[in-house]
Scaffold this motif. Sequence first.
Motif, mmCIF file in Angstrom:
data_model
loop_
_atom_site.group_PDB
_atom_site.id
_atom_site.type_symbol
_atom_site.label_atom_id
_atom_site.label_comp_id
_atom_site.label_asym_id
_atom_site.label_seq_id
_atom_site.Cartn_x
_atom_site.Cartn_y
_atom_site.Cartn_z
ATOM 1 N N LYS A 7 0.830 -1.125 -0.023
ATOM 2 C CA LYS A 7 -0.049 -0.066 -0.033
ATOM 3 C C LYS A 7 1.028 1.095 -0.053
ATOM 4 C CE LYS A 7 -4.193 -1.869 2.507
ATOM 5 N NZ LYS A 7 -4.927 -1.774 3.738
ATOM 6 N N GLY A 8 0.284 2.232 -0.774
ATOM 7 C CA GLY A 8 1.231 3.315 -0.667
ATOM 8 C C GLY A 8 0.280 4.715 -0.702
ATOM 9 N N LEU A 9 0.631 5.741 -0.120
ATOM 10 C CA LEU A 9 0.023 7.051 -0.484
ATOM 11 C C LEU A 9 1.053 8.114 -1.092
ATOM 12 C CD1 LEU A 9 -2.529 8.850 0.341
ATOM 13 C CD2 LEU A 9 -0.911 9.425 2.408
ATOM 14 N N VAL A 10 0.438 8.628 -2.072
ATOM 15 C CA VAL A 10 1.172 9.474 -2.993
ATOM 16 C C VAL A 10 1.371 10.825 -1.979
ATOM 17 C CG1 VAL A 10 1.536 10.930 -5.105
ATOM 18 C CG2 VAL A 10 0.606 8.670 -5.126
ATOM 19 N N LEU A 11 2.506 11.380 -1.687
ATOM 20 C CA LEU A 11 2.521 12.724 -0.845
ATOM 21 C C LEU A 11 2.773 13.665 -1.858
ATOM 22 C CD1 LEU A 11 5.391 11.383 1.498
ATOM 23 C CD2 LEU A 11 2.969 11.537 1.848
ATOM 24 N N TYR A 12 3.376 13.702 -3.205
ATOM 25 C CA TYR A 12 3.791 14.856 -4.099
ATOM 26 C C TYR A 12 4.171 14.297 -5.494
ATOM 27 C CZ TYR A 12 8.395 15.513 -2.391
ATOM 28 O OH TYR A 12 9.825 15.448 -2.195
ATOM 29 N N LYS A 24 6.948 11.162 -4.701
ATOM 30 C CA LYS A 24 7.035 10.702 -3.555
ATOM 31 C C LYS A 24 6.040 10.104 -3.139
ATOM 32 C CE LYS A 24 10.070 11.085 -0.218
ATOM 33 N NZ LYS A 24 10.562 12.622 0.211
ATOM 34 N N ILE A 25 6.193 8.767 -2.686
ATOM 35 C CA ILE A 25 5.206 7.871 -2.140
ATOM 36 C C ILE A 25 5.556 7.210 -0.857
ATOM 37 C CG2 ILE A 25 3.858 5.623 -2.310
ATOM 38 C CD1 ILE A 25 4.201 6.006 -5.490
ATOM 39 N N PHE A 26 4.759 7.531 0.178
ATOM 40 C CA PHE A 26 4.697 7.015 1.306
ATOM 41 C C PHE A 26 4.284 5.468 1.666
ATOM 42 C CE2 PHE A 26 3.560 7.480 6.247
ATOM 43 C CZ PHE A 26 4.496 6.499 6.724
ATOM 44 N N THR A 27 5.096 4.375 1.394
ATOM 45 C CA THR A 27 4.724 3.245 1.553
ATOM 46 C C THR A 27 4.749 2.494 2.884
ATOM 47 O OG1 THR A 27 6.840 1.999 1.286
ATOM 48 C CG2 THR A 27 5.866 3.045 -0.877
ATOM 49 N N GLU A 28 3.545 1.536 2.867
ATOM 50 C CA GLU A 28 3.257 0.955 4.039
ATOM 51 C C GLU A 28 4.695 0.099 4.492
ATOM 52 O OE1 GLU A 28 -0.399 -1.519 6.356
ATOM 53 O OE2 GLU A 28 0.210 -2.091 4.215
ATOM 54 N N SER A 29 5.540 -0.501 3.424
ATOM 55 C CA SER A 29 6.467 -1.733 3.815
ATOM 56 C C SER A 29 7.684 -0.824 3.785
ATOM 57 C CB SER A 29 6.279 -2.657 2.954
ATOM 58 O OG SER A 29 6.691 -2.132 1.618
ATOM 59 N N ASP A 30 8.111 0.141 3.132
ATOM 60 C CA ASP A 30 9.274 0.696 3.074
ATOM 61 C C ASP A 30 9.532 2.125 3.329
ATOM 62 O OD1 ASP A 30 11.249 -1.456 1.082
ATOM 63 O OD2 ASP A 30 9.134 -1.796 1.097
ATOM 64 N N GLY A 31 8.837 2.955 3.797
ATOM 65 C CA GLY A 31 8.634 4.178 4.239
ATOM 66 C C GLY A 31 8.502 5.055 2.898
ATOM 67 N N LYS A 32 9.083 6.400 2.937
ATOM 68 C CA LYS A 32 8.871 7.088 1.871
ATOM 69 C C LYS A 32 10.162 7.017 0.907
ATOM 70 C CE LYS A 32 9.800 10.645 4.476
ATOM 71 N NZ LYS A 32 10.040 12.300 4.685
ATOM 72 N N ARG A 33 9.691 6.828 -0.294
ATOM 73 C CA ARG A 33 10.667 6.608 -1.431
ATOM 74 C C ARG A 33 10.199 7.597 -2.716
ATOM 75 N NH1 ARG A 33 14.472 2.397 -0.566
ATOM 76 N NH2 ARG A 33 13.881 1.279 1.286
ATOM 77 N N ARG A 39 7.895 9.751 -19.155
ATOM 78 C CA ARG A 39 7.017 10.291 -20.102
ATOM 79 C C ARG A 39 5.710 10.289 -19.450
ATOM 80 N NH1 ARG A 39 8.945 6.952 -25.600
ATOM 81 N NH2 ARG A 39 10.823 8.325 -25.906
ATOM 82 N N ALA A 40 5.506 11.104 -18.220
ATOM 83 C CA ALA A 40 4.361 10.785 -17.331
ATOM 84 C C ALA A 40 3.000 11.179 -17.971
ATOM 85 C CB ALA A 40 4.510 11.899 -16.228
ATOM 86 N N ARG A 41 2.983 11.671 -18.833
ATOM 87 C CA ARG A 41 1.515 12.200 -19.591
ATOM 88 C C ARG A 41 1.069 10.848 -20.314
ATOM 89 N NH1 ARG A 41 2.475 18.022 -22.063
ATOM 90 N NH2 ARG A 41 2.913 19.321 -20.201
ATOM 91 N N VAL A 48 -2.432 7.661 -10.995
ATOM 92 C CA VAL A 48 -2.433 7.182 -9.581
ATOM 93 C C VAL A 48 -0.994 7.921 -9.144
ATOM 94 C CG1 VAL A 48 -3.368 4.974 -9.323
ATOM 95 C CG2 VAL A 48 -1.097 5.192 -9.931
ATOM 96 N N ILE A 49 -0.659 8.846 -9.715
ATOM 97 C CA ILE A 49 0.550 9.720 -9.014
ATOM 98 C C ILE A 49 0.326 11.152 -8.787
ATOM 99 C CG2 ILE A 49 2.082 8.362 -10.748
ATOM 100 C CD1 ILE A 49 2.212 10.890 -12.272
ATOM 101 N N GLN A 50 -1.063 11.440 -8.635
ATOM 102 C CA GLN A 50 -1.451 12.713 -8.119
ATOM 103 C C GLN A 50 -1.687 12.611 -6.497
ATOM 104 O OE1 GLN A 50 -1.875 15.256 -9.911
ATOM 105 N NE2 GLN A 50 -1.486 14.009 -11.532
ATOM 106 N N PRO A 51 -1.144 13.748 -5.997
ATOM 107 C CA PRO A 51 -1.212 13.563 -4.448
ATOM 108 C C PRO A 51 -2.475 13.249 -3.879
ATOM 109 C CG PRO A 51 -0.183 15.667 -5.113
ATOM 110 C CD PRO A 51 -0.764 15.072 -6.296
ATOM 111 N N LEU A 52 -2.429 12.591 -2.685
ATOM 112 C CA LEU A 52 -3.632 12.135 -1.774
ATOM 113 C C LEU A 52 -4.307 10.988 -2.652
ATOM 114 C CD1 LEU A 52 -5.086 15.366 -0.299
ATOM 115 C CD2 LEU A 52 -3.974 13.647 0.951
#
Length: 253
Positions: A7-12, A24-33, A39-41, A48-52
Amino acid sequence: METKETKGLVLYNKDFREDDKLVKIFTESDGKRMFFVKRARKSKVTPVIQPLTMANFILKINETGLSYIEDYKEVEVFKQINTDIFKLAYASYIVALADSAISDAIPDPALFAFLSKTLTLINKGLDYDILTNIFEIQLLDHFGVSLNFNECLFCHRKNLPFDFSHRLSGLLCPDHYDKDPYRSHLNPNIPYLINQFQTIQFDELKTISVNESLKKELRLFIDALYDDYVGLKLKSKTFIDDLGKWGNIMKQD
């Protein structure tokens, strides 16, 4: 490089080069990475790369550099938060606070669960002011701040109309108010609520009822604690403060 599902939460996210992004994703298993999205677009992970944004991510974790998002499933976007400027402001602040409270690559599943639960309750419509206060108070330990709001600093008696001493970093009962002539002169309900906030479990929390006057006093006191003991200045907190100045006009509209 290890592949993991977590599981992960996108921080920004932020732009990197012309078409790429760093996420930047705060992951449940590995902390913030920090994750590199090329080519993000046009990437399949763009939704799934938007904050929150919360999701189960399949990730390639690199211990010495940027990591990569392979895939995702079970996405949660906190719709009620994202459609309400007040909820969004407070949610953004607690996310920034959590980001500041831990170093990168340090697993903290308890904080991840606490942050996730706080966002879920804000999304469900519980009082975001008080949920934020609870989050701030319980996060103090992560900043190395340990304050006792349960008993007098001198006689250790409990359940009294306490005041707080910044100079002595603790509570004073009426018999020991004179120990600090510059004590806070708090409404006794404030130390009582802070003491409750330190230990409350969100699984126990069904409703919140705190009047507006007391909320303002809580806000001022917790701000003073953070100024005095943490010294953290976040743009998201400044935005909340500004929102309080003109937000009532918006609510009336």
